[in-house]
Design a protein around this motif. Structure first.
Motif, PDB file in Angstrom:
ATOM      1  N   TYR A 135      11.297  -6.906  -1.001  1.00 38.34           N
ATOM      2  CA  TYR A 135      10.316  -6.695  -2.078  1.00 38.34           C
ATOM      3  C   TYR A 135       9.046  -7.537  -1.846  1.00 38.34           C
ATOM      4  O   TYR A 135       7.951  -7.008  -1.711  1.00 38.34           O
ATOM      5  CB  TYR A 135      10.927  -7.072  -3.432  1.00 38.34           C
ATOM      6  N   GLU A 174      10.180  -0.591  -1.263  1.00 39.58           N
ATOM      7  CA  GLU A 174      10.126  -1.729  -2.178  1.00 39.58           C
ATOM      8  C   GLU A 174       8.895  -2.618  -1.971  1.00 39.58           C
ATOM      9  O   GLU A 174       8.353  -3.154  -2.936  1.00 39.58           O
ATOM     10  CB  GLU A 174      11.414  -2.551  -2.087  1.00 39.58           C
ATOM     11  N   HIS A 228       5.794  -0.441 -11.067  1.00 36.14           N
ATOM     12  CA  HIS A 228       6.642  -0.438  -9.865  1.00 36.14           C
ATOM     13  C   HIS A 228       7.384   0.899  -9.720  1.00 36.14           C
ATOM     14  O   HIS A 228       7.287   1.567  -8.682  1.00 36.14           O
ATOM     15  CB  HIS A 228       7.622  -1.616  -9.974  1.00 36.14           C
ATOM     16  N   GLU A 247      13.947   4.302  -9.745  1.00 39.31           N
ATOM     17  CA  GLU A 247      12.834   5.248  -9.756  1.00 39.31           C
ATOM     18  C   GLU A 247      13.273   6.704  -9.748  1.00 39.31           C
ATOM     19  O   GLU A 247      12.628   7.544  -9.111  1.00 39.31           O
ATOM     20  CB  GLU A 247      11.941   4.951  -8.552  1.00 39.31           C
ATOM     21  N   HIS A 258       6.850   4.169  -6.958  1.00 36.48           N
ATOM     22  CA  HIS A 258       7.900   4.758  -6.117  1.00 36.48           C
ATOM     23  C   HIS A 258       7.841   6.293  -6.100  1.00 36.48           C
ATOM     24  O   HIS A 258       8.387   6.906  -5.181  1.00 36.48           O
ATOM     25  CB  HIS A 258       9.281   4.368  -6.650  1.00 36.48           C
TER      26      HIS A 258
HETATM   27 ZN    ZN Z   1      11.672  -0.644  -6.329  1.00 40.87          ZN
END
Ligand code: ZN
Ligand code: ARG
Length: 472
Positions: A403, A350, A327, A308, A331
């Motif tokens: 995650y 995460e 995703h 990210e 971030h």
């Molecule tokens: Zn990530």
């Protein structure tokens, strides 16, 4: 509010709102006297970062030649001494230090400054101490062939990775030290200016926005990029090579830049369009986009992961789909604007970004977050249930639990507090700690405040127990 030994704070909890760029977690060195510690104090990564000072600004002037793989750089680091300092450390891996000078505005420590580079630690001794509280500048000239970090446990290859036509630069968790000296730990954010020179014909992509057009002189082109918002070192990039670019603005007016290696030419338009659309959507869910531009980069290096990088997420050797773009862009709020101060809180990055994928899926009419949660809940992923995502696994940092179980923690919370409170919580969390630092304890406290519910048992079961939570 969270119970259990390993979840206790480390005694350096900041006030709720941290001003931009100020690092409350950089502690004065526990070592006696006026020596800055060689680590910032993260028990899971003891030599990462440094103690005794807080970096405010990095100016990186870097020249790179992909043919010879030679890098030469001058890093000008402005920092504030958090204690009297006659000696302090910078993290730097592999390159050769040519010159170090220190200036605190009163004394130029030219005569007395010495530097010793051993392993990944550059120790700078000024002789006369820099007074506590004083801002100072340290300039480091260095050169050599950057070497990425390879295979340290299961992190793969990261840091400055030379490629055929340039470099692929993704540094989480501690690879910034492979291309510039600094305080290489997320608990010390700073502003960044980059001045990058490469052979004409190549593009240099760094964080933030270009300051003026690139200038070509005698076959070499210099790109000046500025990141005007606080950034942690692992999000800094200077990705180089042949790139095809598409630039413009999102529908909501945010600058958008997509860049792809010519091999991924066919991905350029999708990357540009999706990055714009998703950035705008997240701004409606998480609150205003925290930075001055968005976008993405696809390079021809198979990293096996995406990162990210602030304003420019990087996709390593694949054509990114919606989920991963959702995703990496989530971030920008959770991980980049709000940064963790200890790696044990990685689920705050995460877990949130993973949950964002589920919200995106629900938003586009695919599986709902509830369906995805149930799918994971019924899976016998023993490793995930045995890992408590609220603790760091230095040898398996980016594990599934951080995650998936991290994302599931948020869904369990959403079920408990209801959609209205849950989405208000996400926005309030992002707003209260914008450009600052966050901890698990702080998140639990805010969730309890906004919901008026006691949530210790929920967070304890989801984040800290080494078994599958019995209920949610
Ligand atoms: Zn990530
Ligand atoms: N933060 C990245 C992501 O969101 C993962 C980085 C992995 N880093 C590494 N060295 N393997 O997916």
């Amino acid at each position: 509010p969270v119970t259990g030994g390993a979840t206790a704070g480390d005694g350096t909890a900041p006030t709720a709102v941290t001003p931009p760029g100020v690092a409350p977690y950089v502690t004065a060195s526990p070592a006696a006297g006026d020596t800055g510690a060689p680590g910032i104090g993260d028990p899971d990564f003891p030599t990462d970062g440094n103690g005794g000072y807080d970096v405010e600004h990095y100016r990186l002037k870097i020249d790179y030649n992909p043919e010879t793989r030679h890098l030469s750089g001058v890093a000008t680091i402005t920092a504030r001494a958090l204690q009297e300092l006659s000696r302090f450390n910078l993290d730097l891996s592999g390159l050769t230090v040519k010159r170090v000078s220190v200036d605190d505005g009163i004394t130029t420590f030219e005569e007395v400054t010495t530097a010793e580079h051993a392993g990944d630690e550059l120790t700078v001794t000024t002789g006369d101490p820099i007074p506590a509280g004083k801002a100072f500048t340290v300039e480091v000239a260095y050169a050599g062939e950057p070497k990425p970090v390879r295979n340290s446990s299961n992190l793969g290859t990261y840091g400055f990775i030379p490629t055929r036509d340039g470099a692929f630069v993704t540094c989480e968790p501690n690879g910034a030290k492979t291309w510039f000296p600094g305080n290489d730990h997320p608990a010390d954010k700073a502003l960044f200016d980059f001045e990058i020179t490469v052979p004409a014909g190549l593009t240099a992509l760094a964080n933030g926005e270009l300051d003026g057009e690139p200038v070509t002189r005698e076959g070499r082109t210099t790109y000046v990029w500025r990141e005007r918002h606080p950034m942690v070192t692992y999000l800094a990039t200077m990705t180089l090579g042949r790139f095809e670019l598409r630039q413009g603005r999102t529908a909501a007016g945010i600058k958008n830049l997509a860049a792809v290696d010519p091999r991924y030419r066919d991905s350029l338009d999708d990357l540009y369009t999706l990055s714009g659309k998703i950035t705008d959507h997240w701004a409606t869910v998480f609150g205003p986009y925290p930075f001055s531009s968005t976008g993405g980069v696809v390079d021809d290096f198979s990293a096996g992961y995406a990162l990210e990088n602030q304003t420019k997420p990087m996709y390593g050797g694949f054509d990114p789909g919606e989920d991963i773009i959702a995703h990496e862009l989530a971030h920008q709020w959770f991980g980049n604007s709000l940064s963790i101060t200890r790696w044990k809180d990685l689920w705050l990055n995460e877990g949130f970004a993973t949950y964002a994928e589920w919200i995106w899926s629900e938003h586009r009419g695919d599986s709902t977050a509830e369906q995805i949660f149930r799918r994971h809940y019924s899976a016998d992923d023993d490793a995930m249930w045995a890992y408590a995502p609220g603790r760091a696994r230095p040898d398996d940092l980016f594990n599934n639990s951080v995650y998936i179980r991290g994302g599931m923690t948020l869904h369990a919370l959403r079920q408990r507090v209801g959609d209205r409170v849950f989405f208000e919580l996400l926005k309030t969390w992002a707003a209260e700690h914008k450009y600052g630092y966050v901890t698990t304890e702080g998140f639990v406290a805010l969730a309890e405040r906004l919901s008026g519910k006691q949530l210790d048992a929920l967070f304890d079961a989801w984040l800290f127990q080494e078994r599958k939570p019995a209920t949610w």
